[in-house]
Design a protein around this motif. Structure first.
Motif, short mmCIF file in Angstrom:
data_model
loop_
_atom_site.label_atom_id
_atom_site.label_comp_id
_atom_site.label_asym_id
_atom_site.label_seq_id
_atom_site.Cartn_x
_atom_site.Cartn_y
_atom_site.Cartn_z
N UNK A 44 0.82 -1.21 0.00
CA UNK A 44 0.00 0.00 0.00
C UNK A 44 0.86 1.26 0.00
N UNK A 45 2.11 1.11 0.37
CA UNK A 45 3.08 2.22 0.42
C UNK A 45 3.90 2.16 -0.87
N UNK A 46 3.54 2.97 -1.86
CA UNK A 46 4.19 2.90 -3.16
C UNK A 46 5.68 3.25 -3.10
N UNK A 47 6.10 4.30 -2.39
CA UNK A 47 7.55 4.53 -2.28
C UNK A 47 8.29 3.34 -1.67
N UNK A 48 7.68 2.65 -0.71
CA UNK A 48 8.30 1.47 -0.12
C UNK A 48 8.39 0.35 -1.16
N UNK A 49 7.37 0.20 -1.98
CA UNK A 49 7.38 -0.79 -3.06
C UNK A 49 8.51 -0.51 -4.03
N UNK A 50 8.62 0.74 -4.45
CA UNK A 50 9.67 1.12 -5.39
C UNK A 50 11.06 0.88 -4.80
N UNK A 51 11.23 1.20 -3.52
CA UNK A 51 12.51 0.98 -2.86
C UNK A 51 12.83 -0.51 -2.75
N UNK A 52 11.81 -1.32 -2.47
CA UNK A 52 12.01 -2.76 -2.36
C UNK A 52 12.47 -3.36 -3.68
N UNK A 53 11.86 -2.92 -4.77
CA UNK A 53 12.25 -3.42 -6.08
C UNK A 53 13.67 -3.00 -6.44
N UNK A 84 18.26 -6.65 -12.98
CA UNK A 84 16.92 -6.26 -13.43
C UNK A 84 16.04 -7.47 -13.75
N UNK A 85 14.79 -7.37 -13.40
CA UNK A 85 13.86 -8.48 -13.65
C UNK A 85 13.42 -8.51 -15.11
N UNK A 86 13.33 -9.70 -15.66
CA UNK A 86 12.69 -9.88 -16.96
C UNK A 86 11.35 -10.59 -16.82
N UNK A 87 11.01 -10.96 -15.58
CA UNK A 87 9.69 -11.53 -15.27
C UNK A 87 9.16 -10.85 -14.02
N UNK A 88 7.92 -10.39 -14.08
CA UNK A 88 7.23 -9.83 -12.91
C UNK A 88 5.92 -10.58 -12.73
N UNK A 89 5.68 -11.07 -11.53
CA UNK A 89 4.42 -11.72 -11.20
C UNK A 89 3.71 -10.87 -10.15
N UNK A 90 2.66 -10.19 -10.58
CA UNK A 90 1.84 -9.37 -9.68
C UNK A 90 0.77 -10.26 -9.06
N UNK A 91 1.16 -10.93 -7.99
CA UNK A 91 0.30 -11.93 -7.35
C UNK A 91 -0.45 -11.39 -6.14
N UNK A 151 -3.78 -1.15 -7.21
CA UNK A 151 -2.88 -0.03 -7.45
C UNK A 151 -1.41 -0.45 -7.51
N UNK A 152 -1.00 -1.33 -6.61
CA UNK A 152 0.41 -1.73 -6.58
C UNK A 152 0.84 -2.43 -7.86
N UNK A 153 -0.09 -3.10 -8.56
CA UNK A 153 0.27 -3.77 -9.81
C UNK A 153 0.74 -2.76 -10.85
N UNK A 154 0.05 -1.63 -10.91
CA UNK A 154 0.44 -0.59 -11.86
C UNK A 154 1.85 -0.10 -11.56
N UNK A 155 2.12 0.22 -10.31
CA UNK A 155 3.40 0.80 -9.96
C UNK A 155 4.53 -0.23 -9.95
N UNK A 156 4.21 -1.49 -9.71
CA UNK A 156 5.22 -2.54 -9.86
C UNK A 156 5.63 -2.66 -11.32
N UNK A 157 4.66 -2.61 -12.21
CA UNK A 157 4.95 -2.67 -13.64
C UNK A 157 5.79 -1.46 -14.06
N UNK A 158 5.40 -0.30 -13.59
CA UNK A 158 6.15 0.92 -13.88
C UNK A 158 7.60 0.80 -13.40
N UNK A 159 7.80 0.14 -12.27
CA UNK A 159 9.14 0.02 -11.69
C UNK A 159 10.05 -0.91 -12.49
N UNK A 160 9.50 -2.00 -13.01
CA UNK A 160 10.35 -2.99 -13.69
C UNK A 160 10.44 -2.79 -15.19
#
Length: 253
Positions: free
Chosen positions: A70-79, A88-95, A121-130
């Protein structure tokens, strides 16, 4: 039961959200068995570290980052941390998701926003990150998790079903935008999967019997079957598969 091995997944860098339990855990383990380098995030720090330790003893190249999606900056930092460790990831699984039950009458704006944060929401920003790393690599596979609940017009969790329906639109839009970079984006659609959480909270003999009657294949859907579909969509074997739904619901729709 025997399953396929995918040579194209050996040494592939894979990021998984919600990998400490349930379907996500099965996905993390499955990629590890393929020889992939697996990075995963989860809000359950203790569980995540336990999974990472388990896989390391088996020789899997694995990294874990605790994260509240739920914390998008934390998600981005984790990635970024996972990328620093594995590449860098070539596979992302938004599970990651939570199908908490709720009546429409009691939903507040705050609850609505929180459920959307957890399930969409996190799926969008995870995709944006990778995506930049995938673009640089000239390839990628993004696998989003939908749900058969809204296809079945299920009640009792309208914000969840709204979020899951939106996943399909997001998948198809990203598939169009990223396809020119040979990045594929698909949705996996689970039926009622018998995770430990489902068994503890909602599975009863009566509901399970009704579900088996509805399915064409009258057998419980275990997490392993979702993981196997994810492996296929991540591999070169699905090179021309994008913008589509891949059902793992035993014919219940």
């Amino acid at each position: 039961m025997s399953f396929a091995n995918y040579p194209s997944l050996k040494d592939a860098v894979v990021f998984v959200t919600g990998g400490a339990s349930g379907i996500g855990l099965e996905i993390v383990r499955a990629f590890g068995e393929q020889g992939s380098k697996v990075g995963f995030i989860d809000i359950d720090e203790k569980g995540g570290r336990s999974v990472a330790d388990e896989l390391k003893t088996k020789g899997v190249s694995v990294a874990f980052q605790p994260c509240d999606l739920r914390d998008i900056p934390a998600l981005q930092a984790a990635f970024k941390a996972l990328e620093a460790e594995l590449g860098p990831a070539t596979v992302l699984v938004n599970n990651a998701a939570r199908d908490d039950r709720h009546g429409w009458e009691a939903v507040t704006p705050e609850y609505y926003d929180e459920r959307i944060s957890v399930n969409l929401r996190h799926m969008f920003f995870a995709t944006q990150a990778v995506a930049p790393g995938m673009i640089a690599a000239g390839k990628g596979s993004i696998i989003n998790f939908g749900s058969n609940s809204w296809w079945q017009a299920s009640g009792g969790m309208p914000v969840y079903t709204s979020a899951k329906a939106a996943v399909h639109g997001m998948t198809r839009s990203f598939a169009r935008d990223l396809g020119k970079h040979r990045i594929r984006v698909n949705t996996v659609v689970p039926g009622w999967v018998m995770t430990e959480r489902q068994k503890e909270l909602w599975v009863t003999p009566e509901l399970l019997e009704k579900t088996m009657e509805r399915q064409c294949l009258p057998f419980p859907i275990e997490p392993v079957y979702l993981a196997r579909m994810v492996l296929f969509l991540a591999s070169n074997d699905s090179a021309m598969c994008t913008a589509n739904n891949y059902m793992v619901e035993a014919g219940s729709i």
